[in-house]
Design an enzyme around this catalytic site. Sequence first.
Site, mmCIF file in Angstrom:
data_model
loop_
_atom_site.group_PDB
_atom_site.id
_atom_site.type_symbol
_atom_site.label_atom_id
_atom_site.label_comp_id
_atom_site.label_asym_id
_atom_site.label_seq_id
_atom_site.Cartn_x
_atom_site.Cartn_y
_atom_site.Cartn_z
ATOM 1 C CG MET A 181 11.138 -1.738 10.317
ATOM 2 S SD MET A 181 12.303 -1.713 8.926
ATOM 3 C CE MET A 181 13.829 -1.415 9.827
ATOM 4 N N GLY A 202 4.990 -9.954 4.038
ATOM 5 C CA GLY A 202 5.688 -9.945 5.314
ATOM 6 C C GLY A 202 4.970 -10.764 6.369
ATOM 7 C CG LEU A 214 7.131 1.303 -0.666
ATOM 8 C CD1 LEU A 214 7.864 0.960 -1.960
ATOM 9 C CD2 LEU A 214 6.193 0.167 -0.277
ATOM 10 C CG ASP A 238 0.517 -7.153 7.875
ATOM 11 O OD1 ASP A 238 -0.199 -6.523 8.659
ATOM 12 O OD2 ASP A 238 1.411 -6.615 7.203
ATOM 13 C CG HIS A 267 7.003 -2.099 2.327
ATOM 14 N ND1 HIS A 267 6.906 -0.994 3.139
ATOM 15 C CD2 HIS A 267 5.784 -2.690 2.346
ATOM 16 C CE1 HIS A 267 5.671 -0.915 3.616
ATOM 17 N NE2 HIS A 267 4.975 -1.937 3.161
ATOM 18 C CG MET A 279 -2.022 -1.064 1.114
ATOM 19 S SD MET A 279 -3.523 -0.667 2.034
ATOM 20 C CE MET A 279 -2.865 -0.390 3.669
#
Length: 284
Positions: A188, A151, A37, A154, A41, A34
């Site tokens: 992060m 990642g 970054l 999540d 990411h 989304m």
Amino acid sequence: MSTAVHIVRSVAALRAQVGAWRDEGLSVALVPTMGALHAGHLSLVKRGLELADRAVASVFVNPTQFGPNEDFARYPRQEELDAAALSSAGCHLLFAPDVAEMYPEGFATTVSVSGVSDGLCGAVRPGHFAGVATVVTKLLLQCLPDVALFGEKDYQQLAVIRRFARDLDIPVRIEGVPTLREDDGLAMSSRNAYMTPEQRAIAPWLIRALTGIADGLRAGAKAADLCPMAVSGLLKAGFDSVDYIEVRDAASLAPAEILDRPLRILAAARLGKTRLIDNIGVEP
């Protein structure tokens, strides 16, 4: 000097570029994001380049995964910075569609995944995972990469994506990548930018709570005793509220009590208006 990432905004242009790579016999990795970054990411992009010849990142702030009182309007949008970061990471293509490209007039389909999307963030954010599953299904079918990277921060989202990709026979390998952390252990996240300095100083207590539960499980304690103590500790440390701290089976996300198989300890808590999530694995 890195080459500037090529930006496309239509599904047709995305498919044309991926098709050209396919004609050359090149493999493709996709990193859906989304935007806003950070190094986490970029670690997905770098892992993608280890697994495939070409890396595609998508940046799309997906309205269907935000609830009515969530942060869609203020979610950071910074395409120029994101494009520069992707260029430095060696990403080849940035797919940056607008809402009309992803959800044209008359769009009427939703992908919902039962089981793994129930409870945890699914209980606190109704409709969230249907929004995630729908947009990621679209991205996977639009790009049809060899591998897509997500990642582990999540973790429930990753479980949802693995489930629908398997159930719907989407021929893409789903690769989870370990969470990148700040020096003090905080995971992060693009939302970390919302925090005041005072809140930022409190935030690392979340990972400390998770590691405390892991230590307790290794010592033979039960989740039912450990998790309420961790909630109390976070509130005492200065968190405004705790959505959940739970111990789940690492594969199925079914509730778990003792360390008799690989487990995942997952938490979500709020500092002011910032909602932080984190998780760690623990093995018997």
